[in-house]
Scaffold this active site. Structure first.
Site, PDB file in Angstrom:
ATOM      1  N   HIS A 103      40.927  26.679 -12.305  1.00  0.00           N
ATOM      2  CA  HIS A 103      40.177  27.225 -11.171  1.00  0.00           C
ATOM      3  C   HIS A 103      39.712  28.649 -11.434  1.00  0.00           C
ATOM      4  CE1 HIS A 103      41.584  23.621  -9.126  1.00  0.00           C
ATOM      5  NE2 HIS A 103      40.398  23.726  -8.572  1.00  0.00           N
TER       6      HIS A 103
ATOM      7  N   GLU B 195      40.052  11.401  -8.155  1.00  0.00           N
ATOM      8  CA  GLU B 195      40.389  12.324  -9.235  1.00  0.00           C
ATOM      9  C   GLU B 195      41.761  12.049  -9.831  1.00  0.00           C
ATOM     10  OE1 GLU B 195      40.112  16.335  -7.754  1.00  0.00           O
ATOM     11  OE2 GLU B 195      41.048  15.851  -5.849  1.00  0.00           O
TER      12      GLU B 195
ATOM     13  N   ASP C  20      40.070  17.024 -12.491  1.00  0.00           N
ATOM     14  CA  ASP C  20      41.417  16.469 -12.360  1.00  0.00           C
ATOM     15  C   ASP C  20      41.515  15.085 -12.975  1.00  0.00           C
ATOM     16  OD1 ASP C  20      43.083  18.402 -11.162  1.00  0.00           O
ATOM     17  OD2 ASP C  20      41.882  18.233  -9.353  1.00  0.00           O
TER      18      ASP C  20
ATOM     19  N   CYS D  61      31.544  15.738  -8.786  1.00  0.00           N
ATOM     20  CA  CYS D  61      31.549  17.159  -8.427  1.00  0.00           C
ATOM     21  C   CYS D  61      32.418  17.987  -9.361  1.00  0.00           C
ATOM     22  CB  CYS D  61      31.965  17.357  -6.971  1.00  0.00           C
ATOM     23  SG  CYS D  61      33.635  16.812  -6.643  1.00  0.00           S
TER      24      CYS D  61
HETATM   25  C1  PEP Z   1      37.733  18.239  -9.721  1.00  0.00           C
HETATM   26  O1  PEP Z   1      38.945  18.042  -9.825  1.00  0.00           O
HETATM   27  O2  PEP Z   1      36.886  17.833 -10.542  1.00  0.00           O
HETATM   28  C2  PEP Z   1      37.204  18.997  -8.563  1.00  0.00           C
HETATM   29  C3  PEP Z   1      35.916  19.070  -8.324  1.00  0.00           C
HETATM   30  O3  PEP Z   1      38.076  19.655  -7.785  1.00  0.00           O
HETATM   31  P1  PEP Z   1      38.862  20.957  -8.268  1.00  0.00           P
HETATM   32  O4  PEP Z   1      38.225  21.446  -9.541  1.00  0.00           O
HETATM   33  O5  PEP Z   1      38.767  21.955  -7.185  1.00  0.00           O
HETATM   34  O6  PEP Z   1      40.251  20.461  -8.493  1.00  0.00           O
HETATM   35 MG    MG Z   2      40.242  18.384  -8.182  1.00  0.00          MG
END
Ligand code: PEP
Ligand code: MG
Length: 576
Positions: free
Chosen positions: A194, A435, A459, A506
């Site tokens: 993140h 995910e 994820d 996403c």
């Molecule tokens: C992901 O896991 O791809 C996602 C979009 O959520 P995050 O990166 O916030 O875990």
């Molecule tokens: Mg995620």
């Protein structure tokens, strides 16, 4: 002497600037024991560091930042002086040096841990927030001890500053949004951590997983950061410097050129419309989303509203944040993900650091364990849905019962709004993030209960390949083109298309133009990514022919050999 360090580029472009060493919670401090006859000298060394910092703070007075009123800056300096002079910082570590026979840096770290611990128990918000100041002052003392006295941080424009850190948390990086640093580089971290994701939203070239940068680079040294190649060049000579200055100009020019397609309809050469949405972390990110022509917000990571504060955002404050986004996006759809706290995003006092955070009480698991917290967020989102097209997205589903429980809690939140006679969209769409491999492998049961799905590949890849996305030691194993990942993606997209439910990606791969055609070929029509990537993905869409991509994607799906997959994807990208 010039040298090069290699890491993982997380945000493209080239930055040239001076290093500012940043320390995160004094993580890098080493511990060693000292002989009895050295204690006096060690305590004197500590006194000297305190004096040096006092002098540094006095000098800072001459460098008030342009955007801070003088009175405010004076108050800031006075507070830091008081913290420095307080016996808890100026005397207590010396007692620790004596009682523990340890080095001054270690004594300072122990004392800071004590102080921060005491601060976190304070109920008064204002006082609790002063933790940051205590930490900043302690960091100055540490720098002085290490013989790297702090530069007056405002003496050099932020635009020329490159932050060099051992590690940064997403929480730290969010604070960078208030600054204009040229770049940041870290020793730890993976490309989809993140920390890296927030870095992308800053749109500054950055590199992580450099392992030794924090130790090798000195304060104020000139460095070049190539965020595209994942390379850092320290103390470059004239020739290299001018070469990179040219490269930097070219990169800026390309970014300018891309802007020209901002308003074009996003469709393939054979006329199929594709939706390109933006991922945002905070309401202000909407500006970048609009600038890059996003058709809406595909992922609002609301947990960022919960970070960098000692309390929880009350329902009204959350409602205002969601309402602002929907209003600012002027009628475009906004997908609000319920908070995904836990793992590498900790809200102090509300999440626990568990032995294996990525597999612990994260996202929907935490929401179901803390239904009051969840209830207020659901009410806030529902209330905002009265102002525009809002959809709810539930993260990290692994079990169909979690969907049932979440839907039940959403119904309860709706009823409570009815009781309060507050308006909301009664037909609000509820989606789930796919995910976790378990959800991907039982996708049909999720599709039956949800209105739409969004694939979180960051994820999904982490859990499928068993690679901690925050761990730089395994960062090189992160592979979106792994046959198992491609096959899971295809299964999910096909199932959703067959069920007539909308499906988006996403995760970070949605913003990688090298993978755009593969995803289109697999049947994906909705992508959500950081605004900074939107236009390069759009350019790829504009030059793609869907009719050719499906067969080529099928061929890639049949291939189990990683090198072959890479060659086929390259070929896919070379075709007109
Ligand atoms: C992901 O896991 O791809 C996602 C979009 O959520 P995050 O990166 O916030 O875990
Ligand atoms: Mg995620």
């Amino acid at each position: 002497m010039t040298f090069t360090i290699h890491g993982a580029g997380i945000s493209g472009g080239i930055a040239i600037g001076r290093a500012q060493l940043a320390s995160h919670e004094l993580l890098e401090v080493t511990h060693y024991t000292i002989a009895k006859n050295k204690i006096r000298g060690e305590k004197a060394r500590y006194d000297k560091a305190i004096k040096a910092v006092a002098k540094e703070l006095n000098q800072l007075k001459k460098h008030a930042p342009q955007d801070m009123p003088e009175a405010e800056f004076d108050a800031f300096l006075n507070l830091h002086r008081m913290i420095l002079e307080d016996s808890t910082l100026s005397e207590a570590p010396k007692e620790l040096i004596e009682s523990m026979m340890c080095n001054a840096e270690w004594a300072l770290k122990l004392q800071l841990d004590n102080l921060l611990d005491q601060f976190s128990k304070i109920e008064d918000n204002y006082l609790r927030e002063r933790r940051t100041d205590v930490r900043q002052v302690a960091e100055r003392v540490l720098k002085a001890l290490l013989g790297r006295p702090g530069q007056a941080p405002v003496a050099q424009p932020e635009e020329n500053t490159i932050i060099v850190a051992h590690d940064l948390s997403p929480t730290d990086v969010v604070l960078f949004k208030q600054h204009k640093f040229a770049s940041f580089i870290t020793d730890l971290g993976g490309a989809t951590s993140h920390t890296a994701i927030v870095a992308r939203s800053l749109n500054i070239p950055s590199v992580v997983a450099l392992h030794q940068a924090r130790t090798l680079i000195q304060e104020d040294e000139l460095i070049i950061v190539d965020g595209t190649a994942g390379v850092v060049i320290v103390d470059p000579d004239e020739i290299v410097l001018s070469e990179y200055e040219v490269k930097r100009e070219q990169w800026l020019l390309e970014q300018q050129k891309l802007k020209r397609i901002r308003k074009n309809r996003t469709a393939t050469l054979d006329g199929t419309d594709i939706d390109l949405f933006a991922n945002i972390e905070l309401p202000d990110d909407v500006k970048a989303a609009k600038e890059n022509g996003a058709s809406g917000v595909g992922l609002f990571r609301t947990e960022f509203l919960f970070l960098n504060r000692g309390d929880l955002p009350p329902e009204d404050e959350q409602y205002e944040a969601y309402r602002k986004v929907v209003k600012d996006m002027k009628g475009s759809p906004i997908t609000i993900r319920t908070f995904d706290l836990g793992a590498d995003k900790q809200a102090e006092g509300y999440t626990r650091v568990t032995p294996n955070p990525a597999l612990g009480q994260r996202a929907i698991r935490l929401c179901l364990a803390e239904p009051r917290l969840f209830h207020h967020q659901l009410r806030a989102i529902l209330r905002a849905s009265a102002h525009g097209d809002i959809r709810i997205l539930i993260p990290m589903l692994s079990n169909i019962h979690e969907v049932d429980q979440a839907l039940h809690l959403i119904e309860e939140a709706k009823e409570s709004l009815d009781n309060d006679k507050l308006k909301y969209d009664r037909e609000i769409q509820i989606g789930g993030m796919i995910e976790v491999p378990a959800a991907a492998l039982s996708i049909n049961s999720f599709l039956q209960k949800l209105d739409f799905i969004s694939i979180g590949t960051n994820d999904l890849i982490q859990y499928t390949l068993a690679i901690d996305r925050t761990d730089d030691a395994v960062a090189h194993l992160y592979d979106p083109m792994h046959p198992a990942v491609i096959s899971l993606l295809s299964t999910i997209i096909k199932a959703a298309n067959k069920a007539g439910k909308s499906v988006a990606v996403c995760g970070e791969i949605a913003g990688d133009p090298n993978l755009t055609r593969l995803l289109l070929g697999m049947g994906l029509r909705t992508f959500s990514m950081h605004p900074a990537h939107l236009l390069s993905v759009k350019q790829k869409v504009l030059t793609s022919n869907l009719s050719e991509l499906s067969n080529k994607a099928k061929k890639i799906l049949r291939t189990q050999v990683p090198d072959r997959i890479e060659t086929l994807i390259d070929a896919l990208n070379e075709a007109a």
